[in-house]
Design a protein around this motif. Structure first.
Motif, PDB file in Angstrom:
ATOM      1  N   LYS A 142       0.802  -1.214   0.000  1.00  0.00           N
ATOM      2  CA  LYS A 142       0.000   0.000   0.000  1.00  0.00           C
ATOM      3  C   LYS A 142       0.841   1.273   0.000  1.00  0.00           C
ATOM      4  O   LYS A 142       0.334   2.368  -0.204  1.00  0.00           O
ATOM      5  CB  LYS A 142      -0.953  -0.009   1.198  1.00  0.00           C
ATOM      6  N   GLY A 143       2.139   1.096   0.241  1.00  0.00           N
ATOM      7  CA  GLY A 143       3.022   2.252   0.159  1.00  0.00           C
ATOM      8  C   GLY A 143       3.673   2.375  -1.204  1.00  0.00           C
ATOM      9  O   GLY A 143       4.569   3.193  -1.393  1.00  0.00           O
ATOM     10  N   GLY A 144       3.242   1.513  -2.136  1.00  0.00           N
ATOM     11  CA  GLY A 144       3.781   1.596  -3.483  1.00  0.00           C
ATOM     12  C   GLY A 144       5.114   0.896  -3.668  1.00  0.00           C
ATOM     13  O   GLY A 144       5.752   1.037  -4.710  1.00  0.00           O
ATOM     14  N   ARG A 145       5.547   0.141  -2.664  1.00  0.00           N
ATOM     15  CA  ARG A 145       6.816  -0.584  -2.777  1.00  0.00           C
ATOM     16  C   ARG A 145       6.604  -1.952  -3.404  1.00  0.00           C
ATOM     17  O   ARG A 145       5.592  -2.603  -3.146  1.00  0.00           O
ATOM     18  CB  ARG A 145       7.435  -0.772  -1.379  1.00  0.00           C
TER      19      ARG A 145
END
Length: 417
Positions: free
Chosen positions: A71-74
């Motif tokens: 969800k943090g784009g990682r």
RNA sequence: GUGGAUGUAGUUCAAUGGUAGAGCACUGGAUUGUGGUUCCAGCCGUUGCGGGUUCGAGUCCCGUCAUCCACCCCA
């Protein structure tokens, strides 16, 4: 709507679970004697860890990883193997500053998105060991002997230990080029897979099972002839140790490891009693990996054992006995039931596996359950017994039966245990 | 990703295109409160799913999904 476990994911429960627990216990015991400490690393890591560690060109990275964006784009990945995360930890925590060598073991799930088959799963368990900081072949020997001891202690026999050295950053490129020169002439006659391997990893052609390819590669350059002096000396040193301790092995110049990070010593343990996936354990040196992760030049070597494959072998060779309770307490009437619960709890407090009837049904059905779960003794407490302050004990296997005062029940079973 | 095999009761398996069955397992019973062996009874199915052919499909055809085995690759 009926739910099922995901493809390639298995539930592990009784009776097999007993085998798993036994193997894990043996592993902890053996590892402890060799000074290996348990390490628990996350199942989820940054995707880069595996691309860097295992190699961009490998099948694992190219098509088998459970990778997703959090969800943090990682970009994160479920670990497909254990070495890269351990090395990441070693570097991140500056473990090279601790007394060398540092020796670790782990056991846990790995994930690879592959088509399942015999001995292959999408979630599978590995027991692995990694040792950092020693260049000497004595470490290679220790790792191999520890693995052999563990497999034997687990109850496995008839395994085949294969050994090879694939050289270092200096001599492997030379060998690789020699192979390309050899295969290049008749490349069109090899199978399509081998033609692809020629570009990707020519060492793999040595592993091909197609009869025509086996024919064609007769007389191909052999690794031992291309090892540099340092690699030759190291490998000879290892073999000398193994020989003097009469550790059985077979040299296999065609043994190639799939992961990019391996250098010098490589080994594989196989069984003829499995399907096509017959490797039960494999490992080798990876002297460049720590530096690759940004740490100091650090020698390292390790192995991983495929738990499912070992358990498959153990299931075929040994019969698993189901664990069964010592005492089943059958009661009739609510007062007797209370007395029964009391006795069951007291037995448990003394370390005895005791089962109760969970509410009074007919004595017949209670004893039937006692029999079905394999209880060694039944203890029967009815209203008559309660009035007399006694209980009936019954040895379920022998069929013998007798009376014992309620006050002496504990003593009776302590003597029987 | 590619190829092959297989999907029928909880499980192992039957059923020349014509009423879906058996063993095991499970539940209960065989006179008062005694398991296993035996006997009796009971319970259990949208034949993986969806189409098609047919008077009629578990059976034939197509698709789909699942499982297994093998390839690739790997523990």
């Amino acid at each position: 709507m009926k739910y099922a476990a995901l493809k390639g994911m298995e539930d592990i429960l009784s009776p097999d679970i007993a085998i798993w627990q036994a193997v894990e216990a043996k592993a902890r015991d053996i590892f402890a004697r060799y000074g290996f400490q348990e390490i628990r690393v996350p199942v989820l890591e940054s995707t880069d860890i595996f691309i860097r560690g295992i190699g961009q060109e490998t099948d694992i990275v190219e098509k088998e990883m459970y990778t997703f964006t959090d969800k943090g784009g990682r970009s994160v990945t479920m670990r497909p193997e254990g070495t890269a995360p351990v090395v990441r930890c070693f570097v991140e925590k500056n473990l090279h500053t601790l007394p060398s060598p540092q020796k670790f073991y782990y056991m846990g799930q790995m994930y690879r998105y592959e088509r399942p088959q015999k001995g292959r799963f999408r979630q599978f368990y590995q027991i692995g060991a990694e040792a950092f900081g020693v260049a000497a072949p004595a470490m290679d020997a220790e790792i191999i002997m520890m693995l052999a001891n563990l497999l034997e202690a687990a109850g496995l026999s008839g395994l085949n230990f294969e050994l090879n050295s694939i050289g270092c950053a200096e001599c492997r490129p030379v060998y690789r080029q020699a192979l390309r020169d050899f295969f290049g002439g008749k490349l069109q006659e090899y199978c399509p897979d081998c033609q692809r391997r020629y570009e990707a990893n020519p060492l793999r052609i040595l592993d091909c099972k197609v009869p025509r390819c086996i024919e064609l590669r007769q007389g191909s350059p052999s690794v031992p002839d291309y090892l540099c002096d340092a690699c030759r000396t190291h490998f000879d040193g290892l073999l000398a140790i193994l020989d003097s301790f009469e550790v059985p092995y077979t040299l296999n110049p065609n043994l190639v490891r799939g992961l990019d990070y391996y250098t010098m010593t490589t080994f594989e343990v196989t069984s003829e009693h499995l399907g096509a996936q017959k490797a039960v354990a494999a490992g080798g040196r990876y002297d460049r990996l720590v530096a690759e992760f940004g740490g100091p030049d650090t020698h390292a070597i390790g192995f991983a054992i495929g738990m499912e494959r070992i358990v498959t072998l153990l299931k075929e060779s040994s019969q698993t006995e189901l664990r069964a309770p010592k005492v089943f307490v059958a009661t009739l009437g609510s007062e007797a039931e209370m007395e029964g619960i009391k006795i069951v709890e007291m037995l448990r407090a003394k370390g005895v596996w005791a089962e109760q009837s969970y509410g009074s049904t007919s004595l017949k059905s209670q004893l039937r359950r006692a029999d079905r779960i394999g209880a060694e003794f039944a203890l029967i407490i009815g209203e008559n017994e309660l009035k007399a302050g006694k209980a009936q004990w019954k040895n379920m296997k022998k069929g013998e039966q007798g009376e014992v005062p309620l006050s002496e029940v504990m003593q009776f079973f302590m003597e029987e245990c």
